[in-house]
Design a protein around this motif. Structure first.
Motif, short mmCIF file in Angstrom:
data_model
loop_
_atom_site.label_atom_id
_atom_site.label_comp_id
_atom_site.label_asym_id
_atom_site.label_seq_id
_atom_site.Cartn_x
_atom_site.Cartn_y
_atom_site.Cartn_z
N HIS A 195 1.98 -0.38 -1.44
CA HIS A 195 1.04 0.74 -1.46
C HIS A 195 1.74 2.00 -0.98
CE1 HIS A 195 -2.51 3.18 -0.70
NE2 HIS A 195 -3.27 2.25 -1.24
N HIS A 198 -0.30 2.97 2.52
CA HIS A 198 -0.53 1.90 3.51
C HIS A 198 0.54 0.83 3.29
CE1 HIS A 198 -4.32 3.83 4.44
NE2 HIS A 198 -4.60 3.84 3.15
N LYS A 200 1.59 -1.78 4.66
CA LYS A 200 1.39 -3.21 4.86
C LYS A 200 0.51 -3.80 3.76
CE LYS A 200 2.22 -3.27 9.79
NZ LYS A 200 2.85 -1.94 9.78
N LYS A 201 0.12 -2.97 2.81
CA LYS A 201 -0.69 -3.41 1.69
C LYS A 201 0.10 -3.30 0.39
CE LYS A 201 -5.23 -2.09 3.53
NZ LYS A 201 -6.48 -1.34 3.20
N SER A 203 -0.47 -2.72 -4.01
CA SER A 203 -1.40 -2.05 -4.92
C SER A 203 -0.89 -2.14 -6.34
CB SER A 203 -1.57 -0.59 -4.51
OG SER A 203 -0.36 0.13 -4.69
N HIS A 240 0.45 -10.90 -2.20
CA HIS A 240 -0.98 -10.58 -2.31
C HIS A 240 -1.45 -10.47 -3.76
CE1 HIS A 240 -0.87 -8.48 1.94
NE2 HIS A 240 -0.47 -9.74 1.96
N VAL A 244 -4.93 -8.62 -4.90
CA VAL A 244 -4.86 -7.28 -5.52
C VAL A 244 -5.44 -7.30 -6.92
CG1 VAL A 244 -3.30 -5.48 -6.34
CG2 VAL A 244 -2.91 -6.54 -4.11
N ASP A 258 -8.29 -6.81 3.79
CA ASP A 258 -7.43 -5.74 3.29
C ASP A 258 -7.89 -5.17 1.95
OD1 ASP A 258 -5.55 -5.91 5.45
OD2 ASP A 258 -4.78 -7.74 4.53
N TYR A 259 -8.42 -6.02 1.09
CA TYR A 259 -8.77 -5.56 -0.25
C TYR A 259 -10.25 -5.74 -0.58
CZ TYR A 259 -3.71 -6.01 -0.44
OH TYR A 259 -2.37 -5.91 -0.16
#
Length: 312
Positions: A195, A198, A200-201, A203, A240, A244, A258-259
């Protein structure tokens, strides 16, 4: 102990807390670790040491911070019970519970699957795949449950890694999502990358912006009013990926902090409602098909029963 000197320049449209900004923009640092560094006087803003985690930073601010170099973990075997679905002299398949981290990482120096494997396998894992991740072929998120394969020998490690890379190993998941798909099945082919804000995410991110090809096949298993039990099969294995892609469909995994909303429509699970329920691969030596199915956690059964009761 030597330290690594790091420097960042803030690019933010609005002022933001120092600890939050650093945690979002430095992938290797958690929010808790950032706060520790601030408290230790290891962070400066525009040349001045800053000891306030709530200090606001804005566009153009220059942040300098020092981080002690990572020290090798002293991996001590730990007698942690394992739910073993399959095992022979080359590999084993474990039903990982929610809350268990696969291998040591900052903030998780003990209690990992690796520590449990070292106790269970003894010296057999020595040198298989490196010191920090002995035998680890792939991983599951901390709060995702289900089947994960571990290699006991270098031959098995290379074979299993190649099967995953070549997409011949089949990894199937069950997930409970918020919402109902319009179709009964489909494929999501959307690249995934870190991301941009962010860190730690993950996308959906175009290839030209750093995204990597990610393909997930899905189908509806059971419609439960405003929720759906879905089957997912990975063609690629990005971090993820299912979480995602599912959110991209407008169907976030329930309980995903998170999502999604992080909320559950009834019985609360210890993690997001995502379970690696079946793993199918070729045995590294005999080439025979090895298929292991991880039963649903008890909390899953309770949640599904509650959702089904609402449909009566």
């Amino acid at each position: 102990m030597s330290k690594q000197l790091n420097e960042r320049t803030v690019e933010a449209e609005v002022p933001e807390r120092l600890d939050r900004w650093l945690a979002d923009h430095v992938e290797a640092l958690s929010r808790n670790r950032v706060q520790q560094l601030i408290a230790q006087g290891a962070v400066s803003v525009n040349g001045q040491v800053c000891d306030r985690k709530k200090e606001l930073v804005a566009a153009g601010d220059r942040i300098v911070f020092t981080v002690p170099e990572t020290q090798p973990y002293e991996l001590t075997p730990e007698d942690i019970p394992l739910d073993i679905l399959y095992e022979d002299d080359q590999l084993l398949i474990v039903n990982k519970p929610a809350g268990m981290v696969v291998h040591p990482a900052p903030g998780h120096a003990t209690g990992t699957l690796v520590h449990a494997l070292l106790f269970h396998c003894g010296e057999q894992l020595t040198g298989v795949g490196g010191v920090q991740r002995p035998g680890i072929v792939h991983r599951l998120d901390k709060n995702t449950t289900g089947a994960i394969v571990v290699a006991k020998t270098e031959i098995a490690l290379h074979s299993l890694q190649q099967q995953i890379q070549a997409k011949t190993a089949q990894r199937e998941y069950l997930g409970i999502v918020n919402g109902a798909p319009k179709a009964e099945q489909g494929t999501i082919n959307q690249p995934i990358g870190r991301h941009p804000k962010h860190r730690k995410k993950m996308s959906i991110l175009p290839i030209e912006a750093g995204g990597r090809i990610a393909i997930t096949h899905w189908k509806s298993v059971e419609r439960l009013g405003n929720y759906t039990l879905m089957h997912f099969q990975l063609e690629t294995g990005r971090t993820h990926q299912i979480r995602v892609h599912s959110t991209h469909l407008g169907l976030p995994i329930i309980g995903d902090p998170d999502y999604g909303s992080g909320k559950f429509p009834g019985v609360r699970l210890p993690g997001q409602a995502l379970h690696a329920f079946r793993l199918t691969l070729s045995h590294p030596i005999s080439q025979a098909v090895v298929s292991a199915q991880a039963p649903l956690p008890q909390k899953w059964e309770q949640l599904l029963a509650q959702l089904r009761s609402r449909q009566r």
